[in-house]
Design a protein around this motif. Structure first.
Motif, PDB file in Angstrom:
ATOM      1  N   ARG A 132     -35.623 -36.771  -8.207  1.00  0.00           N
ATOM      2  CA  ARG A 132     -36.020 -37.777  -9.198  1.00  0.00           C
ATOM      3  C   ARG A 132     -35.258 -37.657 -10.489  1.00  0.00           C
ATOM      4  O   ARG A 132     -35.036 -38.951 -11.090  1.00  0.00           O
ATOM      5  N   HIS A 175     -34.577 -49.294 -17.866  1.00  0.00           N
ATOM      6  CA  HIS A 175     -34.091 -48.260 -17.051  1.00  0.00           C
ATOM      7  C   HIS A 175     -32.767 -47.925 -16.994  1.00  0.00           C
ATOM      8  O   HIS A 175     -32.524 -46.656 -16.938  1.00  0.00           O
ATOM      9  N   CYS A 181     -35.340 -45.299 -20.501  1.00  0.00           N
ATOM     10  CA  CYS A 181     -35.911 -44.490 -19.662  1.00  0.00           C
ATOM     11  C   CYS A 181     -35.525 -43.124 -19.317  1.00  0.00           C
ATOM     12  O   CYS A 181     -36.036 -42.034 -18.775  1.00  0.00           O
ATOM     13  N   SER A 216     -39.531 -40.504 -21.954  1.00  0.00           N
ATOM     14  CA  SER A 216     -40.017 -41.435 -20.655  1.00  0.00           C
ATOM     15  C   SER A 216     -41.642 -42.063 -21.444  1.00  0.00           C
ATOM     16  O   SER A 216     -42.085 -41.626 -22.372  1.00  0.00           O
ATOM     17  N   HIS A 246     -45.691 -47.257 -13.133  1.00  0.00           N
ATOM     18  CA  HIS A 246     -46.379 -46.567 -14.479  1.00  0.00           C
ATOM     19  C   HIS A 246     -46.955 -47.567 -15.448  1.00  0.00           C
ATOM     20  O   HIS A 246     -47.375 -47.186 -16.549  1.00  0.00           O
ATOM     21  N   ASN A 304     -42.943 -38.204 -15.644  1.00  0.00           N
ATOM     22  CA  ASN A 304     -44.156 -38.166 -14.876  1.00  0.00           C
ATOM     23  C   ASN A 304     -44.078 -37.773 -13.436  1.00  0.00           C
ATOM     24  O   ASN A 304     -45.006 -37.746 -12.694  1.00  0.00           O
ATOM     25  N   CYS A 327     -35.998 -39.699 -16.846  1.00  0.00           N
ATOM     26  CA  CYS A 327     -36.972 -39.775 -16.232  1.00  0.00           C
ATOM     27  C   CYS A 327     -36.896 -40.267 -14.824  1.00  0.00           C
ATOM     28  O   CYS A 327     -37.305 -39.714 -13.787  1.00  0.00           O
ATOM     29  N   LEU A 328     -35.614 -40.874 -14.542  1.00  0.00           N
ATOM     30  CA  LEU A 328     -35.264 -41.343 -13.155  1.00  0.00           C
ATOM     31  C   LEU A 328     -33.769 -41.427 -13.039  1.00  0.00           C
ATOM     32  O   LEU A 328     -33.207 -41.651 -14.425  1.00  0.00           O
ATOM     33  N   HIS A 367     -43.434 -49.862 -21.142  1.00  0.00           N
ATOM     34  CA  HIS A 367     -44.746 -49.393 -21.407  1.00  0.00           C
ATOM     35  C   HIS A 367     -45.140 -48.901 -22.888  1.00  0.00           C
ATOM     36  O   HIS A 367     -45.950 -48.644 -23.260  1.00  0.00           O
ATOM     37  N   ASP A 409     -43.241 -51.950 -12.117  1.00  0.00           N
ATOM     38  CA  ASP A 409     -42.873 -50.660 -12.164  1.00  0.00           C
ATOM     39  C   ASP A 409     -44.459 -49.698 -12.239  1.00  0.00           C
ATOM     40  O   ASP A 409     -45.460 -50.227 -12.744  1.00  0.00           O
TER      41      ASP A 409
HETATM   42  S1  SF4 Z   1     -39.867 -44.067 -18.134  1.00  0.00           S
HETATM   43 FE1  SF4 Z   1     -39.812 -43.391 -16.178  1.00  0.00          FE
HETATM   44  S2  SF4 Z   1     -41.801 -44.119 -15.380  1.00  0.00           S
HETATM   45 FE2  SF4 Z   1     -41.619 -45.164 -17.256  1.00  0.00          FE
HETATM   46  S3  SF4 Z   1     -40.944 -46.860 -17.035  1.00  0.00           S
HETATM   47 FE3  SF4 Z   1     -39.114 -46.051 -17.267  1.00  0.00          FE
HETATM   48  S4  SF4 Z   1     -38.613 -45.155 -15.246  1.00  0.00           S
HETATM   49 FE4  SF4 Z   1     -40.622 -45.990 -14.899  1.00  0.00          FE
END
Ligand code: SF4
Lengths: 200, 477
Positions: B445, B66, B417, B355, B139, B439, B420-421, B118, B137
């Motif tokens: 965000r 992240h 990440c 992401s 997701h 997402n 994405c954030l 992920h 998390d």
């Molecule tokens: S890419 Fe975004 S949604 Fe996926 S784990 Fe990282 S912060 Fe969470």
């Protein structure tokens, strides 16, 4: 988690209603990596007010906090409970609590005592000058002036607090049941029961 | 007692019950636990303070993602570069010490396997069909794409899993999202999941675990299924699943953590038995026709604010529910958009391709296919492509995709990440607009005041070329 059977000492007579978790610990304290040290940020905005009970040396290190209705409303941040613990508070007395705060407090070994408003008012008065005693076993709050207020508590929570059991501790008591499941997995689903790999 | 005809979800659930309480709460065994730097420090600290250990460090895998900047991590001599943001650096350092001190496998920021949790889980074969998988998390639902029951957890639950390898849970309701037919050319799994969220709404899956069923998902690649399941959470569900099949097995076979030999055969036999039984019923069922799905974009600040690219911004009054009307007004105000504006007329200054939703090799290929021989519009200030892992990055470079991307004027970054954030340096400035393959299009965000339009990788690439939201089919024909 520390077991609690009684809490005795000075109580911070805060008394304010609808204290939300952002007042207990402002959002900018949330990027921390620790549960400890949050006491410094606890009631940060209130501490800046004139004659705040939180800066009064009289109440320094007090283990009890007395507040008004609906204490701990707002966001679900567990940091609120961590902040109280870090400032040394192990018992909060109020006419009512937000459910999530009460649950977070419980999970972290803080006793929340809900009493009728008039009892809370009386304790606020006593707290100005004298200590307060809370006995969890007999479920009552007493003062040296013969005040005695009984309170309700969920028997499960009482058991956990008295024995210093948090949810993790309780599940750990089921170690044998978990072990039995792991054995079953090793036979039936061995590929899930282990993760043999090379990365990392 | 287990039911005679069960769904995929019910079969996985039943196989993981350690204990059942009188009120129906179950103690559920967790097979795989993925850990990253943001939500884990307090859980490790709690273990340390109470003198507890991690029950199954061998079922736990930690990887930072992240907070990591997506710029170079080492200098020309291979020395690690410091991280400017102090709090980010502190969280990353905490994971680096916590993981080994509790005996947990740890992939470092500088390892070639590093990536978004992920992306890493399935890629390493650490995530498996029929497994219960958790991560701090939301997701985590992503791993449902290979048929795992996967969901996000909070810090207290994280500590519970570390110490006991179990969680106390109530069984969810079941929901079927069935899509038969075929997706039209140019329509991707991302468009489909955006469309689905538009149909069911952000509360549509609340209290449910979704199983995605029907020909479209059978035909879909594993990576596409991961994209769809990833956004189950935006549809309100705690998890999403696609039944594992031959494609799943082929995808996993030979991956570092995947079972081998006799274990593999046993695994495949069990995975095959997990498919929802004929006659099993779902608590809720939604049927969607694949032919209705267009390349889809979001225009508001809720993932259900979706529309086909050929349409226009809806008027708040077009909604029946007064509270939704109000929400749409607020959302359009934040987005700086007027009802009736054609989506294709919306200019974007930023492009984010990455992401855990869309950063796998197929996503990079889809973007590169559009970018090939084209150039980024001058009006686009910032366009980055962030692979989901170091292995995705290597693969893309082996295929020469990085060249196509950089020649088109987009930046090719290190895995993480990213935008994405708004937690690492990749942020969208206030009031500016980004076509993003992530997402969430929530307020702020991608940075305070940022305006996000969720799109597929191909659509993001098309927007990079034209400087506006674009129907990719008009470019690729
Ligand atoms: S890419 Fe975004 S949604 Fe996926 S784990 Fe990282 S912060 Fe969470």
């Amino acid at each position: 988690m520390e077991p609690i059977s009684e809490v005795s000492g000075r109580a911070i007579p805060f008394g304010r209603k609808n204290v939300d978790t952002d007042v207990i610990i402002p959002a900018h304290w949330l990027k921390t990596i620790s549960r400890e040290g949050l006491g410094e940020g606890a009631f940060e905005t209130v501490k800046k007010e004139q004659d705040s009970v939180f800066t009064d040396p009289e109440f320094a290190g007090a283990p009890i906090l007395i507040a008004g209705d609906n204490f701990g409303c707002g966001s679900s941040r567990e940091h609120a409970a961590w902040a109280l613990l870090d400032m040394g508070i192990t018992c909060v007395i109020a006419p009512s609590f937000s459910d999530i705060f009460a649950s977070n407090a419980f999970k972290n070994g803080i006793l929340t005592v809900a009493l009728p408003q008039d009892a809370v008012d009386r304790l606020m008065e006593v707290a100005q000058t004298d200590p307060i005693d809370i006995d969890l076993q007999s479920q009552c709050v007493t003062t040296r002036f013969q005040d005695r207020f009984e309170f309700d508590i969920d028997p499960f929570r009482k058991h956990c607090l008295l024995n210093g059991l948090d949810e993790v501790g309780l599940t750990l008591e089921q170690g044998d049941t978990i072990k039995a499941h792991e054995r079953r997995m090793e036979t039936d689903l061995p590929f899930l029961a282990k993760a043999v790999g090379t990365a990392g | 007692m287990t039911k005679s005809a069960r769904t995929l979800y019910e079969k996985i659930w039943d196989a993981h019950i350690v204990d059942q309480r009188d009120d129906g709460t179950c103690l559920i065994y967790i097979d795989r636990h993925l850990v990253h730097e943001v939500t884990s420090p307090q859980a490790f600290e709690a273990l340390r303070l109470s003198g507890r250990t991690v029950r199954r460090p061998d079922l736990t895998l930690a990887v930072p993602d992240h907070n990591l900047p997506t710029t170079a991590r080492t200098d020309a001599n291979g020395a690690e570069l410091p991280i400017a943001d102090k709090q980010s650096a502190q969280q990353l350092a905490a994971l680096r010490t916590n993981a080994p001190s509790f005996g947990i496998r740890y992939i470092d920021a500088t390892d070639r396997e590093q990536g978004i949790v992920h992306v890493v889980g399935p890629e390493q074969g650490f995530s498996l069909p029929g497994a219960t998988i958790v991560c701090g998390d939301s997701h985590t639902a992503c791993h449902g794409g290979i048929g795992a029951l996967a969901f996000g957890i909070g810090t207290t639950e994280l500590e519970h899993v570390l110490a006991t390898q179990t969680l106390l849970l109530k069984q969810s309701k079941t929901m079927e999202v069935r899509v038969d037919g075929e997706l039209a050319p140019g329509v991707t799994p991302k468009d489909l999941i955006l469309h689905i969220i538009g149909v069911i709404g952000t509360a549509g899956g609340t209290g449910h675990v979704i199983e995605y069923r029907g020909k479209v998902f059978e035909d879909m690649s594993i990576e596409g299924r991961l994209t769809v399941c990833n956004m189950s959470i935006e549809g309100g569900a705690r998890a999403g699943l696609v039944a594992p099949d031959e494609k799943t097995f082929a995808y996993l076979k030979g991956r570092p953590y995947a079972p081998r030999g006799a274990d593999w055969d046993k695994a495949v036999a069990w995975w095959k038995s997990l498919a929802t039984d004929p006659g099993a019923t779902f608590d809720k069922s939604v049927v969607i026709d694949a032919a209705d799905v267009q390349p889809t974009v979001t225009w508001g600040t809720s993932p259900e604010d979706v529309a086909p690219i050929g349409s226009a911004i809806p008027a708040p009054e077009s909604y029946a529910d007064p509270s939704k009307q109000q929400a749409v007004k607020v959302s359009l105000d934040y987005m700086g958009l007027e009802p009736g504006t054609r989506l294709k007329d919306i200019a974007v200054e930023h492009i984010f391709i990455g992401s855990c939703t869309n950063s796998r090799i197929e996503d990079i290929r889809a973007a590169a296919a559009v970018l090939k021989g084209r150039k980024k519009a001058d009006s686009v200030k910032w366009a980055i492509v962030v692979p989901g892992s170091g292995l995705v990055k290597e693969q893309a470079e082996a295929e020469g995709l990085d060249k196509i991307i950089t020649e088109a004027g987009l930046e090719w970054r290190e895995p993480g990440c990213s935008a994405c954030l708004a937690m690492n340096p990749d942020k969208v400035p206030a009031g500016e607009r980004c076509a993003s393959t992530s997402n969430r299009n929530f307020t702020g965000r991608q940075g305070p005041g940022s305006r996000t339009h969720l799109v597929s990788p191909a659509m993001a690439a098309a927007a990079a070329v034209t400087g506006k939201l674009t129907d990719v089919r008009e470019l690729t024909g």
